[in-house]
Scaffold this motif. Sequence first.
Motif, PDB file in Angstrom:
ATOM      1  N   LEU A 193       0.816  -1.213   0.000  1.00  0.00           N
ATOM      2  CA  LEU A 193       0.000   0.000   0.000  1.00  0.00           C
ATOM      3  C   LEU A 193       0.850   1.265   0.000  1.00  0.00           C
ATOM      4  N   GLY A 194       0.262   2.311  -0.515  1.00  0.00           N
ATOM      5  CA  GLY A 194       0.874   3.630  -0.486  1.00  0.00           C
ATOM      6  C   GLY A 194      -0.205   4.678  -0.686  1.00  0.00           C
ATOM      7  N   PHE A 195       0.191   5.928  -0.582  1.00  0.00           N
ATOM      8  CA  PHE A 195      -0.747   7.039  -0.713  1.00  0.00           C
ATOM      9  C   PHE A 195      -0.396   7.877  -1.927  1.00  0.00           C
ATOM     10  N   VAL A 196      -1.407   8.252  -2.687  1.00  0.00           N
ATOM     11  CA  VAL A 196      -1.225   9.097  -3.858  1.00  0.00           C
ATOM     12  C   VAL A 196      -2.210  10.260  -3.784  1.00  0.00           C
ATOM     13  N   VAL A 197      -1.813  11.395  -4.317  1.00  0.00           N
ATOM     14  CA  VAL A 197      -2.712  12.548  -4.345  1.00  0.00           C
ATOM     15  C   VAL A 197      -3.781  12.295  -5.396  1.00  0.00           C
ATOM     16  N   ARG A 198      -5.024  12.423  -4.990  1.00  0.00           N
ATOM     17  CA  ARG A 198      -6.171  12.214  -5.872  1.00  0.00           C
ATOM     18  C   ARG A 198      -6.734  13.532  -6.387  1.00  0.00           C
ATOM     19  N   GLU A 199      -6.705  14.537  -5.514  1.00  0.00           N
ATOM     20  CA  GLU A 199      -7.318  15.832  -5.843  1.00  0.00           C
ATOM     21  C   GLU A 199      -6.662  16.907  -4.999  1.00  0.00           C
ATOM     22  N   MET A 200      -6.498  18.092  -5.590  1.00  0.00           N
ATOM     23  CA  MET A 200      -5.859  19.183  -4.866  1.00  0.00           C
ATOM     24  C   MET A 200      -6.463  20.512  -5.307  1.00  0.00           C
ATOM     25  N   GLY A 201      -6.779  21.346  -4.346  1.00  0.00           N
ATOM     26  CA  GLY A 201      -7.234  22.706  -4.629  1.00  0.00           C
ATOM     27  C   GLY A 201      -6.311  23.683  -3.928  1.00  0.00           C
ATOM     28  N   LEU A 202      -5.804  24.658  -4.666  1.00  0.00           N
ATOM     29  CA  LEU A 202      -4.843  25.613  -4.118  1.00  0.00           C
ATOM     30  C   LEU A 202      -5.372  27.031  -4.240  1.00  0.00           C
ATOM     31  N   ASP A 203      -5.206  27.809  -3.184  1.00  0.00           N
ATOM     32  CA  ASP A 203      -5.575  29.216  -3.195  1.00  0.00           C
ATOM     33  C   ASP A 203      -4.326  30.010  -2.802  1.00  0.00           C
ATOM     34  N   GLY A 237       4.829  33.864   9.621  1.00  0.00           N
ATOM     35  CA  GLY A 237       4.384  34.622  10.793  1.00  0.00           C
ATOM     36  C   GLY A 237       2.876  34.526  10.927  1.00  0.00           C
ATOM     37  N   ASP A 238       2.205  35.681  10.935  1.00  0.00           N
ATOM     38  CA  ASP A 238       0.744  35.714  11.037  1.00  0.00           C
ATOM     39  C   ASP A 238       0.064  35.806   9.678  1.00  0.00           C
ATOM     40  N   THR A 239       0.840  35.751   8.597  1.00  0.00           N
ATOM     41  CA  THR A 239       0.286  35.923   7.252  1.00  0.00           C
ATOM     42  C   THR A 239       0.140  34.579   6.548  1.00  0.00           C
ATOM     43  N   THR A 240      -1.078  34.265   6.133  1.00  0.00           N
ATOM     44  CA  THR A 240      -1.317  33.043   5.370  1.00  0.00           C
ATOM     45  C   THR A 240      -0.980  33.311   3.912  1.00  0.00           C
ATOM     46  N   LEU A 241      -0.079  32.486   3.364  1.00  0.00           N
ATOM     47  CA  LEU A 241       0.349  32.635   1.979  1.00  0.00           C
ATOM     48  C   LEU A 241      -0.445  31.729   1.033  1.00  0.00           C
ATOM     49  N   LEU A 242      -0.830  30.563   1.513  1.00  0.00           N
ATOM     50  CA  LEU A 242      -1.527  29.592   0.675  1.00  0.00           C
ATOM     51  C   LEU A 242      -2.454  28.754   1.526  1.00  0.00           C
ATOM     52  N   ARG A 243      -3.626  28.466   0.988  1.00  0.00           N
ATOM     53  CA  ARG A 243      -4.563  27.516   1.593  1.00  0.00           C
ATOM     54  C   ARG A 243      -4.819  26.425   0.575  1.00  0.00           C
ATOM     55  N   ALA A 244      -4.894  25.190   1.056  1.00  0.00           N
ATOM     56  CA  ALA A 244      -5.092  24.068   0.132  1.00  0.00           C
ATOM     57  C   ALA A 244      -5.962  23.001   0.770  1.00  0.00           C
ATOM     58  N   THR A 245      -6.656  22.273  -0.087  1.00  0.00           N
ATOM     59  CA  THR A 245      -7.285  21.022   0.298  1.00  0.00           C
ATOM     60  C   THR A 245      -6.639  19.941  -0.558  1.00  0.00           C
ATOM     61  N   VAL A 246      -6.330  18.831   0.079  1.00  0.00           N
ATOM     62  CA  VAL A 246      -5.644  17.739  -0.606  1.00  0.00           C
ATOM     63  C   VAL A 246      -6.316  16.429  -0.230  1.00  0.00           C
ATOM     64  N   ARG A 247      -6.848  15.727  -1.223  1.00  0.00           N
ATOM     65  CA  ARG A 247      -7.398  14.386  -0.985  1.00  0.00           C
ATOM     66  C   ARG A 247      -6.339  13.382  -1.410  1.00  0.00           C
ATOM     67  N   VAL A 248      -5.999  12.499  -0.485  1.00  0.00           N
ATOM     68  CA  VAL A 248      -4.999  11.465  -0.712  1.00  0.00           C
ATOM     69  C   VAL A 248      -5.700  10.121  -0.665  1.00  0.00           C
ATOM     70  N   ALA A 249      -5.454   9.294  -1.671  1.00  0.00           N
ATOM     71  CA  ALA A 249      -6.072   7.966  -1.750  1.00  0.00           C
ATOM     72  C   ALA A 249      -5.057   6.901  -1.370  1.00  0.00           C
ATOM     73  N   CYS A 250      -5.537   5.889  -0.689  1.00  0.00           N
ATOM     74  CA  CYS A 250      -4.729   4.713  -0.399  1.00  0.00           C
ATOM     75  C   CYS A 250      -4.896   3.764  -1.583  1.00  0.00           C
ATOM     76  N   VAL A 251      -3.790   3.279  -2.128  1.00  0.00           N
ATOM     77  CA  VAL A 251      -3.851   2.380  -3.284  1.00  0.00           C
ATOM     78  C   VAL A 251      -2.907   1.202  -3.092  1.00  0.00           C
ATOM     79  N   ASN A 252      -3.257   0.113  -3.765  1.00  0.00           N
ATOM     80  CA  ASN A 252      -2.321  -0.983  -3.930  1.00  0.00           C
ATOM     81  C   ASN A 252      -1.372  -0.509  -5.023  1.00  0.00           C
ATOM     82  N   LEU A 253      -0.122  -0.304  -4.696  1.00  0.00           N
ATOM     83  CA  LEU A 253       0.812   0.323  -5.621  1.00  0.00           C
ATOM     84  C   LEU A 253       1.184  -0.564  -6.812  1.00  0.00           C
TER      85      LEU A 253
END
Length: 132
Positions: free
Chosen positions: A54-64, A98-114
């Motif tokens: 098993l391993g993890f792969v990125v399935r979906e990503m949203g970047l702001d 510091g107190d400044t957010t530079l990037l926000r993201a959502t990342v869906r990672v799937a478990c797969v049989n590699l």
Amino acid sequence: MSVFSWPVRIYWEDTDAGGVVYHANYVRFMERCRTEWLRAQGIDQFALRQATGLGFVVREMGLDFLRPARLDDELLVTLAVKERRSASMLFGQEIVRGDTTLLRATVRVACVNLDAMRPAQIPADLFRPEFL
């Protein structure tokens, strides 16, 4: 919900000719944070593959992209588990200076049989509860 964080410093190799971080490098920083989150739980990705296939792969990503990072900045990359399904997890990630957010993201990672590159169920006992 627990938040994991990983520090990053910006070097010349991370920037374009103007000293601004190249956009693809933010993805690399977030990947490193997810890897270190696993490591903090005692999960060795190579050993996991050897033992289970098993391993993890990125399935979906949203970047702001909100603000740029620049040469020599000290950043903090954060991760919080937003959702856990049987074969995937959704992370909320941020990169801050510091107190400044530079990037926000959502990342869906799937478990797969590699070997088969097919979805697989995440082992129930893989993650420590305090990290979820």
